[in-house]
Scaffold this active site. Structure first.
Site, PDB file in Angstrom:
ATOM      1  N   GLY A   1      42.447  47.886  44.228  1.00  0.00           N
ATOM      2  CA  GLY A   1      43.727  47.190  44.214  1.00  0.00           C
ATOM      3  C   GLY A   1      43.773  46.221  43.048  1.00  0.00           C
ATOM      4  O   GLY A   1      42.726  45.869  42.485  1.00  0.00           O
TER       5      GLY A   1
ATOM      6  N   CYS B   1      36.209  40.936  44.909  1.00  0.00           N
ATOM      7  CA  CYS B   1      37.438  40.775  44.122  1.00  0.00           C
ATOM      8  C   CYS B   1      37.099  40.883  42.648  1.00  0.00           C
ATOM      9  O   CYS B   1      36.106  40.309  42.199  1.00  0.00           O
ATOM     10  CB  CYS B   1      38.070  39.411  44.419  1.00  0.00           C
ATOM     11  SG  CYS B   1      39.596  39.111  43.497  1.00  0.00           S
ATOM     12  N   LEU B   2      37.932  41.608  41.906  1.00  0.00           N
ATOM     13  CA  LEU B   2      37.714  41.765  40.466  1.00  0.00           C
ATOM     14  C   LEU B   2      37.814  40.423  39.738  1.00  0.00           C
ATOM     15  O   LEU B   2      37.286  40.291  38.641  1.00  0.00           O
ATOM     16  CB  LEU B   2      38.736  42.757  39.882  1.00  0.00           C
ATOM     17  CG  LEU B   2      38.608  44.204  40.383  1.00  0.00           C
ATOM     18  CD1 LEU B   2      39.809  45.029  39.932  1.00  0.00           C
ATOM     19  CD2 LEU B   2      37.313  44.839  39.897  1.00  0.00           C
TER      20      LEU B   2
ATOM     21  N   HIS C   1      44.428  41.597  51.075  1.00  0.00           N
ATOM     22  CA  HIS C   1      43.769  40.950  49.937  1.00  0.00           C
ATOM     23  C   HIS C   1      44.771  40.772  48.785  1.00  0.00           C
ATOM     24  O   HIS C   1      44.841  39.703  48.167  1.00  0.00           O
ATOM     25  CB  HIS C   1      42.570  41.821  49.521  1.00  0.00           C
ATOM     26  CG  HIS C   1      41.820  41.362  48.331  1.00  0.00           C
ATOM     27  ND1 HIS C   1      40.532  40.840  48.416  1.00  0.00           N
ATOM     28  CD2 HIS C   1      42.136  41.348  47.010  1.00  0.00           C
ATOM     29  CE1 HIS C   1      40.120  40.531  47.196  1.00  0.00           C
ATOM     30  NE2 HIS C   1      41.070  40.824  46.333  1.00  0.00           N
ATOM     31  N   GLU C   2      45.576  41.811  48.534  1.00  0.00           N
ATOM     32  CA  GLU C   2      46.568  41.736  47.445  1.00  0.00           C
ATOM     33  C   GLU C   2      47.716  40.789  47.827  1.00  0.00           C
ATOM     34  O   GLU C   2      48.211  40.046  46.971  1.00  0.00           O
ATOM     35  CB  GLU C   2      47.115  43.127  47.107  1.00  0.00           C
ATOM     36  CG  GLU C   2      46.071  44.180  46.746  1.00  0.00           C
ATOM     37  CD  GLU C   2      45.025  43.720  45.746  1.00  0.00           C
ATOM     38  OE1 GLU C   2      45.311  42.823  44.924  1.00  0.00           O
ATOM     39  OE2 GLU C   2      43.897  44.249  45.805  1.00  0.00           O
TER      40      GLU C   2
ATOM     41  N   HIS D   1      46.665  37.400  47.022  1.00  0.00           N
ATOM     42  CA  HIS D   1      46.780  37.113  45.588  1.00  0.00           C
ATOM     43  C   HIS D   1      48.200  36.667  45.233  1.00  0.00           C
ATOM     44  O   HIS D   1      48.386  35.755  44.422  1.00  0.00           O
ATOM     45  CB  HIS D   1      46.435  38.351  44.752  1.00  0.00           C
ATOM     46  CG  HIS D   1      44.972  38.546  44.473  1.00  0.00           C
ATOM     47  ND1 HIS D   1      44.186  37.565  43.883  1.00  0.00           N
ATOM     48  CD2 HIS D   1      44.145  39.598  44.667  1.00  0.00           C
ATOM     49  CE1 HIS D   1      42.948  38.034  43.739  1.00  0.00           C
ATOM     50  NE2 HIS D   1      42.889  39.258  44.213  1.00  0.00           N
TER      51      HIS D   1
HETATM   52  O1  GNR Z   1      38.188  46.591  44.239  1.00  0.00           O
HETATM   53  C1  GNR Z   1      38.322  45.842  45.218  1.00  0.00           C
HETATM   54  N1  GNR Z   1      37.610  46.096  46.349  1.00  0.00           N
HETATM   55  C2  GNR Z   1      37.833  45.471  47.546  1.00  0.00           C
HETATM   56  C3  GNR Z   1      36.901  45.634  48.536  1.00  0.00           C
HETATM   57  C4  GNR Z   1      37.070  45.053  49.777  1.00  0.00           C
HETATM   58  C5  GNR Z   1      38.206  44.304  50.021  1.00  0.00           C
HETATM   59  C6  GNR Z   1      39.134  44.112  49.032  1.00  0.00           C
HETATM   60  C7  GNR Z   1      38.977  44.702  47.802  1.00  0.00           C
HETATM   61  S1  GNR Z   1      40.175  44.488  46.569  1.00  0.00           S
HETATM   62  C8  GNR Z   1      39.210  44.650  45.136  1.00  0.00           C
HETATM   63  C9  GNR Z   1      40.079  44.660  43.894  1.00  0.00           C
HETATM   64  C10 GNR Z   1      40.773  43.328  43.753  1.00  0.00           C
HETATM   65  O2  GNR Z   1      40.215  42.320  43.415  1.00  0.00           O
HETATM   66  N2  GNR Z   1      42.034  43.302  44.069  1.00  0.00           N
HETATM   67  O3  GNR Z   1      42.710  42.154  44.017  1.00  0.00           O
HETATM   68 NI    NI Z   2      41.233  40.571  44.257  1.00  0.00          NI
END
Ligand code: GNR
Ligand code: NI
Length: 169
Positions: free
Chosen positions: A45, A92-93, A134-135, A138
């Site tokens: 994501g 999270c990236l 999670h998104e 953000h």
């Molecule tokens: O790549 C991602 N893996 C992930 C793994 C577990 C829960 C949430 C995520 S989202 C993350 C990519 C990201 O940072 N999206 O904002």
């Molecule tokens: Ni993230």
């Protein structure tokens, strides 16, 4: 075009994003770039705030490009349903090198616009539900670290600060 992914500490990651008023060609280009950036990372994501754009847009693909049908883009998404509970590891990236167990509902339904500006409603369970939430976080200026408490949170924040001080963040 692959865009640079901002890291924890960048202002735009910690502030709520604004709704998209018009699905203009610029918005579509941004979404194309976000998809490319997500796959290149690779991630499941990516929110617009992570590439420095304070707009309520995210992309997701829990198959990371293996299944074209799994690619989702959301503009102005809203929760319509949330139920259950799951405890799983999350990363999270924008917080590379760190992960933690986060409690999330196990099922969500999101409503919003797709990349053409058409209404869509999508249900997510398991990992997709986790990714959607999670998104959504953000877009509200929240990173998974903000969902942690106590020692777990302090440790990650302290390590990030140290890396930043050393110019390694
Ligand atoms: O790549 C991602 N893996 C992930 C793994 C577990 C829960 C949430 C995520 S989202 C993350 C990519 C990201 O940072 N999206 O904002
Ligand atoms: Ni993230």
């Amino acid at each position: 075009m692959i865009r640079p992914i901002l890291r924890h500490g960048a202002e735009v990651l910690h502030a709520p994003a604004a709704p998209v008023v018009d699905v203009t060609p610029d918005v579509q280009t941004l979404i194309d770039d976000m998809i490319q950036t997500m796959y290149a990372a690779p991630g499941i994501g990516l929110a617009a705030t992570q590439v420095g754009v304070a707009k309520r847009i995210f992309v997701a693909d829990i198959s990371v490009g293996r299944n074209a049908a799994d690619l989702v883009a959301f503009i102005n998404p809203e929760f319509v349903e949330r139920d259950g509970m799951q405890l799983e590891d999350e990363g999270c990236l924008s917080v590379p090198g760190f992960n933690a167990t986060v409690a999330r509902p196990s099922r969500v339904v999101l409503k919003g616009l797709d990349r053409h500006g058409h209404e869509q409603t999508i249900e997510g369970t398991g990992l997709l539900a986790r990714c959607f939430q999670h998104e959504m976080d953000h877009l509200d200026g929240m990173v998974f670290v903000d969902r942690l408490r106590g020692l777990q949170k302090d440790l990650i924040v302290r390590k990030i600060k140290k890396l930043a001080r050393l110019g390694k963040w």
